[in-house]
Write a protein that holds these residues in place. Structure first.
Motif, mmCIF file in Angstrom:
data_model
loop_
_atom_site.group_PDB
_atom_site.id
_atom_site.type_symbol
_atom_site.label_atom_id
_atom_site.label_comp_id
_atom_site.label_asym_id
_atom_site.label_seq_id
_atom_site.Cartn_x
_atom_site.Cartn_y
_atom_site.Cartn_z
ATOM 1 N N ILE A 52 0.840 -1.201 0.000
ATOM 2 C CA ILE A 52 0.000 0.000 0.000
ATOM 3 C C ILE A 52 0.873 1.249 0.000
ATOM 4 N N TYR A 53 1.927 1.235 0.787
ATOM 5 C CA TYR A 53 2.825 2.394 0.845
ATOM 6 C C TYR A 53 3.459 2.664 -0.508
ATOM 7 N N VAL A 54 4.003 1.639 -1.124
ATOM 8 C CA VAL A 54 4.716 1.819 -2.392
ATOM 9 C C VAL A 54 3.782 2.319 -3.479
ATOM 10 N N PHE A 55 2.553 1.800 -3.518
ATOM 11 C CA PHE A 55 1.650 2.173 -4.602
ATOM 12 C C PHE A 55 0.754 3.366 -4.277
ATOM 13 N N SER A 56 0.910 3.987 -3.100
ATOM 14 C CA SER A 56 0.127 5.191 -2.799
ATOM 15 C C SER A 56 1.079 6.331 -2.446
ATOM 16 N N LEU A 57 1.512 6.398 -1.200
ATOM 17 C CA LEU A 57 2.403 7.471 -0.764
ATOM 18 C C LEU A 57 3.751 7.393 -1.475
ATOM 19 N N GLY A 58 4.206 6.200 -1.770
ATOM 20 C CA GLY A 58 5.482 6.038 -2.463
ATOM 21 C C GLY A 58 5.483 6.671 -3.833
ATOM 22 N N ASP A 71 12.855 5.356 -0.557
ATOM 23 C CA ASP A 71 11.731 4.985 0.306
ATOM 24 C C ASP A 71 11.092 3.663 -0.087
ATOM 25 N N ASP A 72 10.936 3.400 -1.387
ATOM 26 C CA ASP A 72 10.337 2.136 -1.820
ATOM 27 C C ASP A 72 11.216 0.948 -1.438
ATOM 28 N N VAL A 73 12.507 1.114 -1.603
ATOM 29 C CA VAL A 73 13.443 0.037 -1.259
ATOM 30 C C VAL A 73 13.381 -0.260 0.236
#
Length: 122
Positions: A52-58, A71-73
């Motif tokens: 969720i983080y990677v595909f929204s806030l990321g 951040d994604d890593v």
């Protein structure tokens, strides 16, 4: 001394297909871990939270040069460490089999040898 192994020339199509298969297998492993009822709920939540983080806030942070690259890593590393102990050989075999079905190729070699029956008592 010459090698008797067949030499294959580099093919960009084969390289891209191999990379795509590798990536798909990794996502399939995560899918099978996430759908396995034996995996602890906290590990599933860590995995879902990272996705969720990677595909929204990321996606928003990707426009900030230093932060967007890291951040994604970090999110996936945290999720991977949290889920790593939950990955079992049967998850990997399921993912390899599905990738073989989608991409073609030879069947994977089993990671775990088959269980043999005990020898007869004499």
């Amino acid at each position: 001394m010459q090698s008797h192994a067949p030499q294959q020339s580099f093919s960009p199509v084969r390289a891209v297909k191999a990379l795509a298969r590798w990536v798909v297998e990794k996502f399939l492993i995560l899918y099978y871990v996430g759908t396995d009822p034996k995996v602890p709920l906290w590990a599933k939540r860590a995995l879902l939270g990272a996705l969720i983080y990677v595909f929204s806030l990321g996606l928003v942070l990707d426009f900030l040069p230093p932060v967007g690259e890291v951040d994604d890593v970090i999110a996936f590393l945290v999720a991977t460490v949290a889920v790593l102990f939950s990955i079992k050989p049967h998850h990997k075999l399921q993912a390899q089999e599905k990738a073989r079905h989608w991409f073609g190729g030879t069947p994977p070699t089993p990671a775990v040898p088959p269980v043999l029956p005990p020898p007869p008592l004499s």
